[in-house]
Design a protein around this motif. Sequence first.
Motif, mmCIF file in Angstrom:
data_model
loop_
_atom_site.group_PDB
_atom_site.id
_atom_site.type_symbol
_atom_site.label_atom_id
_atom_site.label_comp_id
_atom_site.label_asym_id
_atom_site.label_seq_id
_atom_site.Cartn_x
_atom_site.Cartn_y
_atom_site.Cartn_z
ATOM 1 N N LEU A 51 0.831 -1.208 0.000
ATOM 2 C CA LEU A 51 0.000 0.000 0.000
ATOM 3 C C LEU A 51 0.864 1.256 0.000
ATOM 4 O O LEU A 51 0.559 2.239 -0.690
ATOM 5 C CB LEU A 51 -0.936 -0.013 1.209
ATOM 6 C CG LEU A 51 -1.985 -1.125 1.216
ATOM 7 C CD1 LEU A 51 -2.690 -1.192 2.563
ATOM 8 C CD2 LEU A 51 -3.007 -0.920 0.103
ATOM 9 N N GLU A 52 1.964 1.228 0.768
ATOM 10 C CA GLU A 52 2.905 2.348 0.734
ATOM 11 C C GLU A 52 3.433 2.563 -0.686
ATOM 12 O O GLU A 52 3.490 3.693 -1.176
ATOM 13 C CB GLU A 52 4.101 2.067 1.647
ATOM 14 C CG GLU A 52 3.823 2.040 3.128
ATOM 15 C CD GLU A 52 5.073 1.685 3.923
ATOM 16 O OE1 GLU A 52 4.925 1.381 5.112
ATOM 17 O OE2 GLU A 52 6.183 1.702 3.356
ATOM 18 N N ASP A 53 3.843 1.458 -1.321
ATOM 19 C CA ASP A 53 4.348 1.539 -2.700
ATOM 20 C C ASP A 53 3.343 2.253 -3.591
ATOM 21 O O ASP A 53 3.704 3.114 -4.407
ATOM 22 C CB ASP A 53 4.570 0.140 -3.281
ATOM 23 C CG ASP A 53 5.760 -0.585 -2.687
ATOM 24 O OD1 ASP A 53 6.591 0.053 -2.019
ATOM 25 O OD2 ASP A 53 5.850 -1.809 -2.905
ATOM 26 N N GLY A 54 2.060 1.851 -3.460
ATOM 27 C CA GLY A 54 1.038 2.411 -4.329
ATOM 28 C C GLY A 54 0.915 3.920 -4.196
ATOM 29 O O GLY A 54 0.787 4.644 -5.192
ATOM 30 N N VAL A 55 0.974 4.413 -2.955
ATOM 31 C CA VAL A 55 0.855 5.864 -2.733
ATOM 32 C C VAL A 55 2.073 6.594 -3.287
ATOM 33 O O VAL A 55 1.935 7.601 -4.005
ATOM 34 C CB VAL A 55 0.682 6.162 -1.226
ATOM 35 C CG1 VAL A 55 0.773 7.660 -0.959
ATOM 36 C CG2 VAL A 55 -0.652 5.622 -0.728
ATOM 37 N N VAL A 56 3.276 6.100 -2.969
ATOM 38 C CA VAL A 56 4.493 6.781 -3.428
ATOM 39 C C VAL A 56 4.592 6.752 -4.953
ATOM 40 O O VAL A 56 4.920 7.754 -5.593
ATOM 41 C CB VAL A 56 5.743 6.127 -2.791
ATOM 42 C CG1 VAL A 56 7.021 6.770 -3.347
ATOM 43 C CG2 VAL A 56 5.704 6.267 -1.272
ATOM 44 N N LEU A 57 4.273 5.605 -5.546
ATOM 45 C CA LEU A 57 4.353 5.478 -7.002
ATOM 46 C C LEU A 57 3.334 6.381 -7.694
ATOM 47 O O LEU A 57 3.643 7.046 -8.693
ATOM 48 C CB LEU A 57 4.143 4.018 -7.391
ATOM 49 C CG LEU A 57 4.199 3.651 -8.877
ATOM 50 C CD1 LEU A 57 5.448 4.212 -9.542
ATOM 51 C CD2 LEU A 57 4.133 2.136 -9.043
ATOM 52 N N ALA A 58 2.117 6.408 -7.151
ATOM 53 C CA ALA A 58 1.090 7.283 -7.744
ATOM 54 C C ALA A 58 1.484 8.749 -7.626
ATOM 55 O O ALA A 58 1.242 9.547 -8.547
ATOM 56 C CB ALA A 58 -0.259 7.032 -7.072
ATOM 57 N N ARG A 59 2.089 9.108 -6.509
ATOM 58 C CA ARG A 59 2.528 10.497 -6.328
ATOM 59 C C ARG A 59 3.613 10.866 -7.356
ATOM 60 O O ARG A 59 3.514 11.882 -8.041
ATOM 61 C CB ARG A 59 3.058 10.688 -4.913
ATOM 62 C CG ARG A 59 3.568 12.091 -4.624
ATOM 63 C CD ARG A 59 3.891 12.302 -3.159
ATOM 64 N NE ARG A 59 4.985 11.478 -2.691
ATOM 65 C CZ ARG A 59 4.892 10.603 -1.685
ATOM 66 N NH1 ARG A 59 3.756 10.424 -1.048
ATOM 67 N NH2 ARG A 59 5.942 9.907 -1.306
ATOM 68 N N CYS A 60 4.629 10.016 -7.444
ATOM 69 C CA CYS A 60 5.749 10.301 -8.353
ATOM 70 C C CYS A 60 5.312 10.284 -9.818
ATOM 71 O O CYS A 60 5.678 11.170 -10.603
ATOM 72 C CB CYS A 60 6.873 9.291 -8.126
ATOM 73 S SG CYS A 60 7.664 9.396 -6.506
ATOM 74 N N LEU A 61 4.512 9.283 -10.172
ATOM 75 C CA LEU A 61 4.092 9.158 -11.565
ATOM 76 C C LEU A 61 3.009 10.185 -11.913
ATOM 77 O O LEU A 61 2.989 10.743 -13.012
ATOM 78 C CB LEU A 61 3.596 7.738 -11.823
ATOM 79 C CG LEU A 61 3.423 7.300 -13.280
ATOM 80 C CD1 LEU A 61 4.693 7.554 -14.084
ATOM 81 C CD2 LEU A 61 3.041 5.825 -13.332
ATOM 82 N N GLY A 62 2.111 10.440 -10.953
ATOM 83 C CA GLY A 62 1.075 11.448 -11.192
ATOM 84 C C GLY A 62 1.671 12.826 -11.421
ATOM 85 O O GLY A 62 1.229 13.569 -12.310
#
Length: 376
Positions: free
Chosen positions: A290-301
């Motif tokens: 879940l942490e991965d998902g938030v960080v990845l969405a932030r960086c990619l978004g």
Amino acid sequence: MEGVEDIVIAGAGLAGLATALGLHRKGVRSVVLESSATLRASGYAFTTWTNAFRALDALGVGDKIREHHLLYESGPHEIRCVKRNFLLETLESELPEGTIRYSSKIAAIDEEGDVKLLHMADGSIIKAKVLIGCDGVNSVVAKWLGLPKPIQSGRSATRGMAEYPDGHGFGPEMLQFIGQGFRSGVLPCSDTSVYWNYTWYPSPDDKDAEESVAKMRQHVLTKLRAAKIPLEALDVIERSEMSEVVSSPLRFRSPLSLVRGSISRGNVCVAGDAFHPMTPELGQGGCAALEDGVVLARCLGDAFAHGYACESVKAGLEKYADERRGRAIRLVTAAYVVGFVQQSNNTVVKFLREKFLSGLLAKLMVDMADFDCGEL
């Protein structure tokens, strides 16, 4: 580019759906390819610590999960045992219709310039500007990145879920039992559901247990009765539903391979178990996904803030990899060490565990959960 998807996520597990939802919250569309015909909820439930709820709050679904799961008596820390299928369905329900494409298995990956060609098991080809591998411990995407196969820990796990329509009577706490070469937990999810797990070092004498659910259940009960655990905990196992896959070997990604390996390359990266499979002793595998998902969405978004630009995407994925690499190495290492100490039959290790290490191990578990992945 006509006929090319901006972002394709392989796998509709925790990491995949968290990433897709995080991107959706930031106004970025993605497509999730799931190899199964429906959402897969293998594992029944998982311990969800403070760090996971910070991630779920960032995604906007934390309170929906809290409403249906008991809060454990754990001081300042938020700990609940969350049903995996409920969490996956909650994440799915927040996504635009059609985001997830079921029965869509990636068989191979090729390149056409900066575009990835995804050869599907049905013979079709999907083109992607960005490919995110959330496709589990046997990840096709991790293999394409050159990450080595996960290592066998030498331990196996089995688990189940028991339903008590009239209430189970357990308090809001995690019960843990450590015996001769095994570790077991009994964790209430709600007022009517209780999850249990059991990990052990298999021996040649255990082969019969793998033949059926009934034999595996009997194997677990025999070991736990010998350890004299409470009758109410045994009742959970006796009445529980178990998977037809009666046990699974516990594997982990070598921390050294995470130090040197490619978590991202160009417009491709991995998250969740495709990135950092770990043994379950910390209860952090799902939380870290879940942490991965938030960080990845932030960086990619942020990289997609003004539309697709190849260099911006590469920089965004590199930023994600830089943020997550150290955290993943610490989690994988700590989980393995805790599991080794808890389940070792070595006389010296057992003595140190019982006399000195139990408090340190508990502190380590709490320290690993005291983490904030940040907002979207």
